[in-house]
Enzyme design. Structure first.
Site, PDB file in Angstrom:
ATOM      1  N   LYS A   1       0.838  -1.207   0.000  1.00  0.00           N
ATOM      2  CA  LYS A   1       0.000   0.000   0.000  1.00  0.00           C
ATOM      3  C   LYS A   1       0.872   1.257   0.000  1.00  0.00           C
ATOM      4  O   LYS A   1       0.630   2.180  -0.774  1.00  0.00           O
ATOM      5  CB  LYS A   1      -0.924  -0.043   1.229  1.00  0.00           C
ATOM      6  CG  LYS A   1      -1.863   1.133   1.362  1.00  0.00           C
ATOM      7  CD  LYS A   1      -3.058   0.786   2.219  1.00  0.00           C
ATOM      8  CE  LYS A   1      -2.808   0.797   3.710  1.00  0.00           C
ATOM      9  NZ  LYS A   1      -2.596   2.129   4.298  1.00  0.00           N
ATOM     10  N   SER A   2       1.877   1.294   0.873  1.00  0.00           N
ATOM     11  CA  SER A   2       2.729   2.498   0.969  1.00  0.00           C
ATOM     12  C   SER A   2       3.428   2.768  -0.361  1.00  0.00           C
ATOM     13  O   SER A   2       3.532   3.918  -0.806  1.00  0.00           O
ATOM     14  CB  SER A   2       3.797   2.292   2.051  1.00  0.00           C
ATOM     15  OG  SER A   2       3.200   2.133   3.306  1.00  0.00           O
TER      16      SER A   2
ATOM     17  N   GLN B   1       4.764   9.239   7.540  1.00  0.00           N
ATOM     18  CA  GLN B   1       3.882  10.211   6.882  1.00  0.00           C
ATOM     19  C   GLN B   1       4.340  11.635   7.186  1.00  0.00           C
ATOM     20  O   GLN B   1       4.328  12.496   6.307  1.00  0.00           O
ATOM     21  CB  GLN B   1       2.431   9.977   7.317  1.00  0.00           C
ATOM     22  CG  GLN B   1       1.919   8.636   6.800  1.00  0.00           C
ATOM     23  CD  GLN B   1       0.511   8.311   7.255  1.00  0.00           C
ATOM     24  OE1 GLN B   1      -0.127   9.092   7.961  1.00  0.00           O
ATOM     25  NE2 GLN B   1       0.026   7.150   6.853  1.00  0.00           N
TER      26      GLN B   1
ATOM     27  N   ASP C   1       1.953  -1.304  12.026  1.00  0.00           N
ATOM     28  CA  ASP C   1       0.623  -1.728  11.576  1.00  0.00           C
ATOM     29  C   ASP C   1       0.343  -3.192  11.920  1.00  0.00           C
ATOM     30  O   ASP C   1      -0.772  -3.677  11.712  1.00  0.00           O
ATOM     31  CB  ASP C   1       0.481  -1.502  10.066  1.00  0.00           C
ATOM     32  CG  ASP C   1       0.555  -0.018   9.728  1.00  0.00           C
ATOM     33  OD1 ASP C   1       0.233   0.810  10.600  1.00  0.00           O
ATOM     34  OD2 ASP C   1       0.963   0.310   8.591  1.00  0.00           O
TER      35      ASP C   1
HETATM   36  O1  SPQ Z   1      -2.630   5.458   5.314  1.00  0.00           O
HETATM   37  P1  SPQ Z   1      -3.073   5.123   6.699  1.00  0.00           P
HETATM   38  O2  SPQ Z   1      -4.560   5.198   6.811  1.00  0.00           O
HETATM   39  O3  SPQ Z   1      -2.396   5.955   7.741  1.00  0.00           O
HETATM   40  O4  SPQ Z   1      -2.668   3.580   6.924  1.00  0.00           O
HETATM   41  C1  SPQ Z   1      -1.932   2.848   7.924  1.00  0.00           C
HETATM   42  C2  SPQ Z   1      -2.471   1.375   7.853  1.00  0.00           C
HETATM   43  O5  SPQ Z   1      -2.675   0.713   8.875  1.00  0.00           O
HETATM   44  O6  SPQ Z   1      -2.649   0.913   6.736  1.00  0.00           O
HETATM   45  C3  SPQ Z   1      -2.051   3.417   9.346  1.00  0.00           C
HETATM   46  F1  SPQ Z   1      -3.224   3.480   9.785  1.00  0.00           F
HETATM   47  O7  SPQ Z   1      -0.532   2.731   7.566  1.00  0.00           O
HETATM   48  C4  SPQ Z   1       0.416   3.805   7.642  1.00  0.00           C
HETATM   49  C5  SPQ Z   1       1.466   3.475   8.693  1.00  0.00           C
HETATM   50  O8  SPQ Z   1       0.900   3.273   9.960  1.00  0.00           O
HETATM   51  C6  SPQ Z   1       1.057   3.946   6.284  1.00  0.00           C
HETATM   52  C7  SPQ Z   1       2.329   4.722   6.302  1.00  0.00           C
HETATM   53  C8  SPQ Z   1       2.913   5.199   5.035  1.00  0.00           C
HETATM   54  O9  SPQ Z   1       2.593   4.660   3.951  1.00  0.00           O
HETATM   55  O10 SPQ Z   1       3.749   6.128   5.096  1.00  0.00           O
HETATM   56  C9  SPQ Z   1       3.015   4.975   7.483  1.00  0.00           C
HETATM   57  C10 SPQ Z   1       2.504   4.598   8.814  1.00  0.00           C
HETATM   58  O11 SPQ Z   1       1.887   5.712   9.430  1.00  0.00           O
HETATM   59  P2  SPQ Z   1       2.724   6.784  10.292  1.00  0.00           P
HETATM   60  O12 SPQ Z   1       1.678   7.675  10.900  1.00  0.00           O
HETATM   61  O13 SPQ Z   1       3.457   5.989  11.331  1.00  0.00           O
HETATM   62  O14 SPQ Z   1       3.606   7.522   9.416  1.00  0.00           O
END
Ligand code: SPQ
Length: 416
Positions: free
Chosen positions: A5-6, A153, A299
């Site tokens: 996904k990322s 993020q 996650d």
């Molecule tokens: O995109 P989203 O909704 O934040 O998705 C999640 C997930 O569980 O699929 C978190 F809820 O993944 C994030 C992950 O936790 C995806 C991500 C990225 O692609 O950069 C980074 C992580 O979040 P963060 O807040 O730690 O940067």
């Protein structure tokens, strides 16, 4: 495994900002990544599919995005709204971003704060901490930002804003978070320096369209790794799984718990590490998880809680406060579901204490509209006595639309 996904999000975003076409193989067609495609279409980027089912992004170059003629709704995707905020902060136009009820409760101040230090003008609800957001594009300056959270993020939003500045933008973080932005930006031609805990990028690069092969998502593979470990007589091979070291905490933890988990083969592609994994039924034991490993399995905490409930002994997970601000408060929601199935769990200020060893039973549980809770409870249900019904299971569509069908191919008996 479904595509990462990322990496799928980032391939569309960087493809849009590049000159020429980017061809994405293995793109994850989950709701979250489709939201990223819709957002960039609204910003004037042509994105289509070729005869082989690959996504093709016709890049407009770093300065080619156009003002959207309406509010952009990014659905449930935190990655989309936060990374887009970084990209849009430096554009010569205004953008309005919103999302679903969960997104409108998730913290945006963590991104707005560093962006405003760069000169961004972003207005949000609740004193500029919550979406909807109004982004009034402005001239930005580079910064060195010390992030209080290990968040890919936050890091990515600041680095992406840094693309629209003259000079180097640097982000330091308390522990290294996933580094897909850094690896892929560099593959697209940007000057990126990876730091032990952070990264820096040079502004105004010329990005060139690329062929991107998206690895299978280790965060999705995690459900089958735990299923294979806790269900008797299992033996599952998972192919083409992304094994970027900033994501592989789940492998380390399952091994520490005694899982029979083998990396059968391993190779490199597009700066990322990939491999084939073998998992076999295992007698798991409790473990302790804390510190720098946390961002590498952030996650996976809900599915680790499932493994821990079936393990012998106590598992303690600490430094996991970030779980409280995901699609749901995952410390609470996984504890509620597993307790309904008979597990004993304490919710701590910064984590979970799971008392393993008790047999779980089927129950009527809820995903709280969180895909990772839905899939974790489905795996818990496989090894439980009796039937489990999971409300709001459709949440899985954000990251794994075919989860039930894929699980049924292995387990039989799962249905909607
Ligand atoms: O995109 P989203 O909704 O934040 O998705 C999640 C997930 O569980 O699929 C978190 F809820 O993944 C994030 C992950 O936790 C995806 C991500 C990225 O692609 O950069 C980074 C992580 O979040 P963060 O807040 O730690 O940067």
């Amino acid at each position: 495994m479904p595509g990462d996904k990322s990496i799928s999000h980032r391939a569309v975003m960087f493809g849009a900002l590049a000159q020429g076409d980017t061809i994405i193989e293995g793109f994850l067609r989950g709701e979250d990544c489709l939201s990223t495609i819709s957002a960039f279409r609204a910003l004037g980027v042509k994105i289509d599919e070729d005869d082989h089912g690959r996504v093709v992004v016709h890049g407009v170059g770093l300065n080619g995005l156009k003002e959207a003629d309406n509010i952009i709704d990014i659905g449930n995707s935190g990655t989309t709204i936060r990374l887009l905020s970084g990209i849009l902060a430096g554009q010569p136009f205004v953008t309005f971003l919103t999302g679903d009820a969960s997104i409108r409760q998730r913290p945006m101040g963590r991104v707005l704060k560093p962006l405003s230090l760069m000169g961004a003008q972003i207005i949000g609800r609740a004193n500029h901490t919550l979406a909807p957001l109004a982004i009034i594009g402005s001239a930005l300056s580079p910064i060195v930002y010390q992030s209080p959270v290990a968040s890919a993020q936050v890091k990515s939003a600041v680095l992406l804003a840094g693309l629209f500045t003259d000079g180097w933008t640097e982000v330091q973080e308390p522990s290294l978070s996933r580094n897909h932005t850094e690896l892929m930006l560099s593959a697209f031609g940007a000057e990126v320096v990876q730091l032990p805990k952070g990264a820096k990028v040079k502004g105004r690069p010329i990005l060139k369209g690329q062929n991107v092969m998206v690895p299978g998502d280790i965060s999705s593979a995690a459900y089958f790794l735990v299923a294979g470990a806790i269900v008797a007589n299992s033996r599952i091979v998972l192919k083409n799984v992304g094994l970027n070291p900033t994501r592989t905490g789940i492998i380390e933890v399952l091994r520490a718990m005694g899982a029979k988990l083998t990396i059968i083969s391993q190779w490199q592609s597009g700066g990322e590490t990939l491999g084939d994994l073998l998992i076999e039924s295992s007698q798991l034991k409790g473990t302790t998880i804390a510190g720098d490993i946390m961002p590498t399995l952030i996650d996976e905490v809900p599915i680790i809680a499932v493994a821990a409930a079936y393990a012998q002994g106590i598992t303690e997970i600490r430094n996991a406060e970030e779980l409280k601000v995901k699609e749901s408060n995952r410390l609470e929601t996984i504890a509620i579901g597993l307790r309904q199935m008979g597990a004993k769990i304490d919710v701590l200020d910064d984590g979970l204490r799971i008392y393993g060893g008790g047999a779980l039973h089927g129950a009527h549980v809820d995903s709280f509209n969180d895909h990772r809770i839905a899939m974790s409870l489905a795996v818990a249900a496989l090894a439980a006595e009796g039937e489990t019904v999971i409300d709001h299971f459709e949440a899985v569509s954000v990251s794994w639309p075919d989860f039930v069908q894929d699980l049924a191919r292995l387990a039989g008996g799962a249905n909607e």
